[in-house]
Every structure is written in C-alpha cells, then in structure tokens.
Design an enzyme around this catalytic site. Sequence first.
Site, PDB file in Angstrom:
ATOM      1  N   GLU A  93      -0.928  13.843  -0.859  1.00 59.29           N
ATOM      2  CA  GLU A  93      -2.282  13.275  -0.714  1.00 59.29           C
ATOM      3  C   GLU A  93      -3.176  13.746  -1.861  1.00 59.29           C
ATOM      4  O   GLU A  93      -3.981  12.980  -2.393  1.00 59.29           O
ATOM      5  CB  GLU A  93      -2.894  13.638   0.636  1.00 59.29           C
ATOM      6  CG  GLU A  93      -2.176  13.036   1.830  1.00 59.29           C
ATOM      7  CD  GLU A  93      -1.951  11.540   1.714  1.00 59.29           C
ATOM      8  OE1 GLU A  93      -2.843  10.825   1.243  1.00 59.29           O
ATOM      9  OE2 GLU A  93      -0.851  11.081   2.092  1.00 59.29           O
TER      10      GLU A  93
ATOM     11  N   ASN B 216      -9.227   8.820   7.224  1.00 62.27           N
ATOM     12  CA  ASN B 216      -8.491   7.930   6.320  1.00 62.27           C
ATOM     13  C   ASN B 216      -7.837   6.756   7.047  1.00 62.27           C
ATOM     14  O   ASN B 216      -7.898   5.618   6.577  1.00 62.27           O
ATOM     15  CB  ASN B 216      -7.424   8.727   5.563  1.00 62.27           C
ATOM     16  CG  ASN B 216      -6.649   7.851   4.608  1.00 62.27           C
ATOM     17  OD1 ASN B 216      -7.222   7.247   3.704  1.00 62.27           O
ATOM     18  ND2 ASN B 216      -5.349   7.733   4.826  1.00 62.27           N
TER      19      ASN B 216
ATOM     20  N   TRP C  43     -13.757  -7.200  -1.469  1.00 65.92           N
ATOM     21  CA  TRP C  43     -13.605  -5.739  -1.322  1.00 65.92           C
ATOM     22  C   TRP C  43     -14.750  -4.975  -1.971  1.00 65.92           C
ATOM     23  O   TRP C  43     -15.079  -3.858  -1.563  1.00 65.92           O
ATOM     24  CB  TRP C  43     -12.250  -5.258  -1.868  1.00 65.92           C
ATOM     25  CG  TRP C  43     -11.970  -5.535  -3.324  1.00 65.92           C
ATOM     26  CD1 TRP C  43     -11.286  -6.603  -3.826  1.00 65.92           C
ATOM     27  CD2 TRP C  43     -12.348  -4.732  -4.466  1.00 65.92           C
ATOM     28  NE1 TRP C  43     -11.225  -6.532  -5.198  1.00 65.92           N
ATOM     29  CE2 TRP C  43     -11.865  -5.387  -5.623  1.00 65.92           C
ATOM     30  CE3 TRP C  43     -13.047  -3.538  -4.633  1.00 65.92           C
ATOM     31  CZ2 TRP C  43     -12.048  -4.902  -6.915  1.00 65.92           C
ATOM     32  CZ3 TRP C  43     -13.236  -3.039  -5.916  1.00 65.92           C
ATOM     33  CH2 TRP C  43     -12.755  -3.714  -7.042  1.00 65.92           C
TER      34      TRP C  43
ATOM     35  N   TRP D  46     -10.058   0.909  -2.264  1.00 64.00           N
ATOM     36  CA  TRP D  46     -10.464  -0.438  -1.847  1.00 64.00           C
ATOM     37  C   TRP D  46      -9.533  -1.484  -2.427  1.00 64.00           C
ATOM     38  O   TRP D  46      -9.164  -2.453  -1.764  1.00 64.00           O
ATOM     39  CB  TRP D  46     -11.927  -0.722  -2.218  1.00 64.00           C
ATOM     40  CG  TRP D  46     -12.825  -0.269  -1.100  1.00 64.00           C
ATOM     41  CD1 TRP D  46     -13.555   0.885  -1.055  1.00 64.00           C
ATOM     42  CD2 TRP D  46     -13.010  -0.919   0.164  1.00 64.00           C
ATOM     43  NE1 TRP D  46     -14.192   0.987   0.163  1.00 64.00           N
ATOM     44  CE2 TRP D  46     -13.881  -0.101   0.926  1.00 64.00           C
ATOM     45  CE3 TRP D  46     -12.544  -2.094   0.730  1.00 64.00           C
ATOM     46  CZ2 TRP D  46     -14.278  -0.448   2.226  1.00 64.00           C
ATOM     47  CZ3 TRP D  46     -12.942  -2.435   2.016  1.00 64.00           C
ATOM     48  CH2 TRP D  46     -13.807  -1.618   2.751  1.00 64.00           C
TER      49      TRP D  46
ATOM     50  N   TRP E  74      -2.426  11.519  -4.513  1.00 67.70           N
ATOM     51  CA  TRP E  74      -3.137  10.226  -4.506  1.00 67.70           C
ATOM     52  C   TRP E  74      -4.505  10.360  -5.165  1.00 67.70           C
ATOM     53  O   TRP E  74      -5.000   9.448  -5.815  1.00 67.70           O
ATOM     54  CB  TRP E  74      -3.294   9.696  -3.068  1.00 67.70           C
ATOM     55  CG  TRP E  74      -2.090   8.921  -2.626  1.00 67.70           C
ATOM     56  CD1 TRP E  74      -1.082   9.367  -1.832  1.00 67.70           C
ATOM     57  CD2 TRP E  74      -1.754   7.560  -2.975  1.00 67.70           C
ATOM     58  NE1 TRP E  74      -0.142   8.360  -1.660  1.00 67.70           N
ATOM     59  CE2 TRP E  74      -0.535   7.246  -2.346  1.00 67.70           C
ATOM     60  CE3 TRP E  74      -2.369   6.578  -3.759  1.00 67.70           C
ATOM     61  CZ2 TRP E  74       0.083   5.998  -2.476  1.00 67.70           C
ATOM     62  CZ3 TRP E  74      -1.759   5.336  -3.888  1.00 67.70           C
ATOM     63  CH2 TRP E  74      -0.544   5.061  -3.255  1.00 67.70           C
TER      64      TRP E  74
ATOM     65  N   TRP F 126     -12.757 -15.803  -1.193  1.00 68.08           N
ATOM     66  CA  TRP F 126     -13.614 -14.911  -0.400  1.00 68.08           C
ATOM     67  C   TRP F 126     -14.766 -15.708   0.180  1.00 68.08           C
ATOM     68  O   TRP F 126     -15.189 -16.717  -0.393  1.00 68.08           O
ATOM     69  CB  TRP F 126     -14.208 -13.788  -1.270  1.00 68.08           C
ATOM     70  CG  TRP F 126     -13.205 -12.960  -1.994  1.00 68.08           C
ATOM     71  CD1 TRP F 126     -12.989 -12.938  -3.343  1.00 68.08           C
ATOM     72  CD2 TRP F 126     -12.269 -12.031  -1.437  1.00 68.08           C
ATOM     73  NE1 TRP F 126     -11.977 -12.056  -3.660  1.00 68.08           N
ATOM     74  CE2 TRP F 126     -11.520 -11.483  -2.506  1.00 68.08           C
ATOM     75  CE3 TRP F 126     -11.983 -11.606  -0.143  1.00 68.08           C
ATOM     76  CZ2 TRP F 126     -10.518 -10.540  -2.321  1.00 68.08           C
ATOM     77  CZ3 TRP F 126     -10.984 -10.671   0.055  1.00 68.08           C
ATOM     78  CH2 TRP F 126     -10.265 -10.147  -1.015  1.00 68.08           C
TER      79      TRP F 126
END
Length: 493
Positions: free
Chosen positions: A293, A359, A377, A400, A296, A324
Amino acid sequence: MVIIHWFRQDLRLSDNPSLFEAAGNGQVLPVFILDDHSAGQWASGRASRWWLHHSLEALNESLNGRLLVRQGDAEKVLRDLIKEYKVDAVYWNRCYEPWRIQRDQRIKKSLRDDGLEVKSFHGSLLWEPWTVLKKDGTPYKVFTPYYRKGCLISEPPREPLPVPKKIQCVAKIAKKNINTLGLLPSKGLVPEQNHEPADPSKQVRWDHNLYTHWCEQGRGVGETAAKNKLRDFINKGLNGYKEGRDYPARHSVSQLSAHLHFGEVSPNQVWHASAAAATENNAETDLDCFHSELGWREFSYYLLYHFPTLPEQNFQPKFDRFPWQDDPKILKRWQKGLTGIPIVDAGMRELWQTGFMHNRVRMIVGSFLVKNLLQQWRQGEAWFWDCLVDADLASNSASWQWVAGSGADAAPYFRIFNPVTQGQKFDPDGEYIRRYVPELSGLPNKYLFSPWYAPAHVLEQSGVVLGDHYPEPVVDLKFSRERALEGWQAIKS
Ligand code: FAD
C-alpha cells in the site's frame, strides 16, 4: 553560515534529510511559505488547510516557537529573507507535484546564479520516480512490475535519520502568528450538512467536527501524533491488516495518510518501523500487504511525475469520448450523502464529518459516481480535494483515474461495484452504515443495505419513511449499471 531550511511537505524534525544537513552545517532559519499563487488550482482544499494549520502549530512548538511562516510567491519571500537574515544557503526536501517541480527548478537556478548554495534532498518518497525505470528506459505503467521488479529489487529504502542533536536557530526571528495565514475557516458558519437549519444557533462551523474527530477523540495532528499513531497501528492493526483493511468499521488501517501527506512522518519511518515489528510478530504476509500500500503511494507519485497531466486529463484518451452526464443536482446528492444507497451515503458523510474516508468506501463511492451516476471523475476528484484532510495530488488523481477505469493499470470500467453487495460483504453487521446514517439504524441487517426492498411493516417498525427520513435511491442500480456498460461499449474499441 546561515541556512534556510524551507519546510514544505516535511513538517517534522526526525528523518528530515534537509534539516539534518542544515543543522550540521550552520545556523538554521526554519521557514514555511504558503504559496497559493504558484499552486494555482491545486492550492490546498479547505480540509487540508485545516490540517495544515494544526500541523504548523505542532511544528512550531517542537521548534520552541522558532518557525517563521510567510505567505506569497515563494521566490520573492525567500529573496526577502535572504536579504533580511544574510542567508548563505537554502535547503529543502524535494516535492513531486508538477507545479512544485517547475517552481523549485526556477528558484534553484536563480538563487544559484546569485551565488547562493542551494541543495535539495530526498525526503518524502521511498524511491524517487526517475530511479525506477523499465529495461528500455521508459516508465512502468503497471503497478505490480513497477513495485516488485522495479522498486523491491533496487536500493532498499534508507534507514531513517534521527532528530538533529542540536538545531541552532538564527537568533531574533521576526515571527508571524500562524493564524495570519488564514488557514482556518474564518467567516461564515456553514449549515449542517443535510438540512439548512432555520435557527442560526443550530449552525455549526464545519471544522468543529474535524477538531472533535482528530484532536479530541484521535491522536491529534503533527509529528508526535503521527509517531503515536504509527506505534498504535503497529501494536494493534498490522497483525491481520491484509484481511482487516477492507472492513470500514474495524480499526485495521493506520489512518496515517494525512500525516504522510504533510510529512509529519516519513515513508521510511513507516516502512522500517512496520518491518521491525512484523519480523518480531511473524506478520510477514500482513507486512507485505501494508508495504505494497505504501508502494501504491509511491506509484501514484511516479505516475504524476512521468505523466504530469494525470490530475486533469484521462490517462487513456479513449475516455475523452465517454458520454458523461453533467447533472449538478445528482452530484449534490452524492456530495451530501443523500443518494439513498446506504453504504455510499455513509462514506460521503464520513468524509464530511471527519475529512477522511476508508479506502474500501472511497472505491465504492467513486465507482457509484462515475459508473452508476455517470458523472465525470474530475467532479469526484474536486470534491475529495476540498474535503479530505489527506488530499494529495498524486494519490487522489491516480486513484480517481483508477476507479473510473481511465487510468494506468486501472480497474476495468466494466467491473462495476454493486454497492449493496459491497456493503453486505464489508460491513456485514451494518456497524459502519449505522454510525454515519443513524436514521436507518433501526432497520434489520437484511434490509439495511437496500432499504427500498423492505416491506412496509418493517419500515414502519424501524421508524423509517423512505422519501422523508431517508431518500429513495437516486438511480435504479440495475438500470444504471446497464447504462454505464452501454457507455463503455461506445468507447471501448
Ligand atoms: P493504510 O491502509 O493504513 O495504508 C498506509 C498508507 O499507504 C496510507 O496512509 C497511504 O499513504 C498509502 N496508501 C494506502 N492505500 C493507497 C492507495 N490506494 N493509493 C495510494 N496510497 C495508498 N490517499 C491519499 O493519501 N490522498 C488522497 O487524496 C487519496 N484519494 C483517494 C481517492 C480515491 C477515489 C481512492 C479510491 C483512494 C484515494 N486515496 C488517497 C488512497 C487511499 O484511500 C488512502 O491512502 C487510504 O485510505 C488512507 O488510509 P490509511 O492511512 O488508513 O491507509
């Protein structure tokens, strides 16, 4: 020799390579500059500013009140200080946001041209983005090879540095009160989230909840708070992290993200402290997961460095054609936690009340916004930017784009989270939903995740009137899933 240590995203004394070197080489002028002008649209959001205020207070205290705070164009502020304090050198730890890189390079060159010593240090990441490349010299775009074949087989993260034995600060620093930065909301009491109270005495300042959550009930803000929280996590959360990290009601995650963002603790400190504890407790699998993590986080900075348009543009250009829908009313319902989908509303209210969201729930609310509600987004990115205390340009934009399917190594667009089954799986007792959506707390678990299926007598017994106490769903989940897949079909080839 007088050296400015320019604090930025490293609001700590320990494991601070730039401060360590400055303290060893001369008298230190510790400075923080709020440079919203250079940040432009990426100036910190309101929740982050709240955190920053408290973090600067804590830092100032650990420097015995010697922190100099200024506001304005960083180069101009630095030049004024250089003149005023007869400064010989300026040191800082490197940051990786595109606007900061451009600004810092410009300042470095211009000060060096004027004969000053300017040094930058590696203090906020485990691996700097340019040090990990594929064999052909290009950047990785997929997380697993980046992390496993790139990072883990390169130099291990360096061991943390101690607090400098002595920091001799320049005498007679002309300080400004941190309040003058105006980081706390000053004017305007913002109404409670879900209704506009007619009675002004019912209005609360929105940061009141943040203060209660982080400072009164939590460990607080700043380096000491971060260290204590890291210790708590290592003692109580790390063992079982791999499984527990997906359950928002459990205390299985570290909640270190804001501390890491502001550099109250360094990733090296977190990496090594967790490694040492896991070896003692035979928690190697949990450690591997926790370290990945942190990986990430590194990958997000890596992507932002190599692809600086990440916060604004689809990483996969085919998403430029995605149909969208721009619907401010729907967006507002999502922002306020009034979608009628309990796990989504719980997450959005956690965000509003605490400046944080677990998360797993970030992924659920994100998927719901971009897939079921078909909102861009960037709308979600912007709301998170303003509301998260850990808002971070790299992690926010990379995440995102991951959720939307438009990013590097993203979740495939056609994998659409079902918020009902996600709630049932990861909040099986409904503890998280009941905490943030108390108006549903009387419902039995069978209907808590999808109250619209509850028979009339169950709703009545639970004291819930859909459309009154709690909204009807903003969209039909099955219909909106199919609609999203049609949008995907239109762009996928
Ligand atoms: P832990 O599980 O304890 O993990 C330890 C640390 O690893 C975190 O503090 C964080 O620094 C890092 N980390 C963990 N997961 C991720 C991840 N998926 N991506 C990047 N770093 C990670 N994180 C932010 O720090 N700032 C953001 O603005 C942000 N925006 C997000 C937006 C969306 C839509 C999503 C899905 C995720 C976002 N994240 C962001 C990533 C992640 O949700 C948070 O880092 C995490 O929830 C923080 O909780 P924690 O400290 O308890 O994490």
